[in-house]
Design a protein around this motif. Structure first.
Motif, mmCIF file in Angstrom:
data_model
loop_
_atom_site.group_PDB
_atom_site.id
_atom_site.type_symbol
_atom_site.label_atom_id
_atom_site.label_comp_id
_atom_site.label_asym_id
_atom_site.label_seq_id
_atom_site.Cartn_x
_atom_site.Cartn_y
_atom_site.Cartn_z
ATOM 1 N N THR A 121 0.731 -1.346 -0.105
ATOM 2 C CA THR A 121 0.163 -0.084 0.078
ATOM 3 C C THR A 121 0.825 1.195 0.080
ATOM 4 O O THR A 121 2.007 1.274 0.081
ATOM 5 N N LEU A 122 0.237 2.438 0.154
ATOM 6 C CA LEU A 122 0.946 3.619 0.118
ATOM 7 C C LEU A 122 1.509 3.807 1.555
ATOM 8 O O LEU A 122 0.938 3.169 2.521
ATOM 9 N N HIS A 126 1.137 2.391 -5.498
ATOM 10 C CA HIS A 126 2.173 3.380 -5.178
ATOM 11 C C HIS A 126 3.446 3.474 -6.451
ATOM 12 O O HIS A 126 3.965 2.494 -6.554
ATOM 13 N N GLY A 152 0.910 8.368 -5.225
ATOM 14 C CA GLY A 152 -0.048 7.339 -4.930
ATOM 15 C C GLY A 152 -1.248 7.462 -5.927
ATOM 16 O O GLY A 152 -1.824 8.440 -6.338
ATOM 17 N N THR A 212 -5.415 6.386 -6.477
ATOM 18 C CA THR A 212 -6.601 6.291 -5.735
ATOM 19 C C THR A 212 -7.637 6.269 -6.505
ATOM 20 O O THR A 212 -7.566 6.844 -7.737
ATOM 21 N N ASP A 232 -6.816 7.090 9.466
ATOM 22 C CA ASP A 232 -6.082 7.600 8.346
ATOM 23 C C ASP A 232 -6.706 9.038 8.154
ATOM 24 O O ASP A 232 -7.443 9.581 8.501
ATOM 25 N N ASP A 282 -7.420 10.315 4.675
ATOM 26 C CA ASP A 282 -7.652 10.362 3.251
ATOM 27 C C ASP A 282 -8.841 8.994 3.186
ATOM 28 O O ASP A 282 -8.475 7.795 3.331
ATOM 29 N N GLU A 341 -8.253 6.582 0.571
ATOM 30 C CA GLU A 341 -7.005 5.488 0.985
ATOM 31 C C GLU A 341 -7.780 4.561 1.976
ATOM 32 O O GLU A 341 -7.572 3.327 1.813
#
Length: 265
Positions: free
Chosen positions: A109-110, A133, A161, A163, A194, A196, A199
């Protein structure tokens, strides 16, 4: 007065005194410079230097006369996150890489720690990596024995990133052996947060489509607050890889629910 220690330790990691300052601010919400000087038997000038360093690292926010908790709606700048506790993140990456066998499939993941994990995995053989990523994809694409698949979607200029709805659809096509994920904050009861929402939606898809989920989180993520709830560590994570023992309340939650904790020395 005790002699002042260095403002920050190597690789941008907070000093032991600075960690105590962060703990104090988390307990009280706000601490005045004068109170810090008295509590730690240091000069006000030294207290300001510590606070300024912690604010630069994004661990505190400077207010008139003191410091409070950082924003819950805005993450630390990506450039700062890349160097914050870099040595600790690299130790975490090396540790988790030992748990990933050759010829495994995985989501990456990011995150700056997952980026270091990609670097640590570069000598593995026969990996199949799915990521959103672009920096990770670029790093592993040079490994002739790894196959890298990159999600489509909207690319963020700040960190490479990807999304969006296309990204969610892409990840839903796979079921992998391992997911290596990062998070912005872990609260004492194990709740993951988190900044975002996009995300977080992707993290939920990633967790649902991985046979084992490893959370890579250095000590700066403990008790750190963010806006968007991403679930709870006991429901989502098989193992936590970190560079420092979790705080007592979180450690108790992890132990009671059988979540393995791997601490990188």
């Amino acid at each position: 007065m005790t002699p002042s220690s260095r403002v920050t330790s190597e690789e941008g990691a907070p000093t032991p005194r600075q960690r105590e300052i962060v703990d104090l601010v988390e307990q009280q919400g706000f601490v005045a410079i004068e109170e810090l000087a008295r509590s730690f038997d240091i000069t006000q000038q030294t207290a300001r230097r510590d606070v300024n360093a912690l604010c630069t690292a994004g661990l505190l926010r400077r207010y008139h006369g003191g410091a409070g908790l950082p924003s819950t709606v805005e993450n630390i700048a990506y450039e700062a996150r890349q160097v914050l506790n870099l040595e600790g993140k690299r130790r975490i990456a090396e540790l988790v890489a030992q748990e990933i066998p050759d010829h495994a499939s995985l989501f990456l993941t990011l995150g700056t720690t997952t980026k270091e994990a990609a670097r640590a995995l570069s000598d593995h053989k026969g990996l199949r990596v799915i990521t959103n990523h672009l920096q990770i994809a670029s790093m592993l694409s040079g490994c002739k024995d790894a196959e890298v698949m990159v999600a489509g979607g909207t690319c963020r200029a700040i960190d490479g990133g990807v999304t969006g709805e296309m990204t969610l659809d892409f990840f839903n096509n796979f079921k992998v052996d391992y997911a290596l994920m990062s998070i912005s904050g872990i609260e004492p009861d194990g709740t993951l947060f988190d900044f975002d929402y996009r995300e977080v939606r992707l993290l939920r898809v990633i967790i649902a489509n991985a046979r084992r989920v490893f959370l890579l989180a250095d000590h700066t993520k403990y008790n750190r607050h963010a806006l968007v709830r991403a679930g709870n560590i006991v429901d989502s994570i098989d193992a936590l890889f970190t560079d420092s023992a979790p705080p007592p309340a979180l450690a108790e939650v992890l132990a009671e629910n059988g979540v393995a904790v791997h601490i990188a020395d």
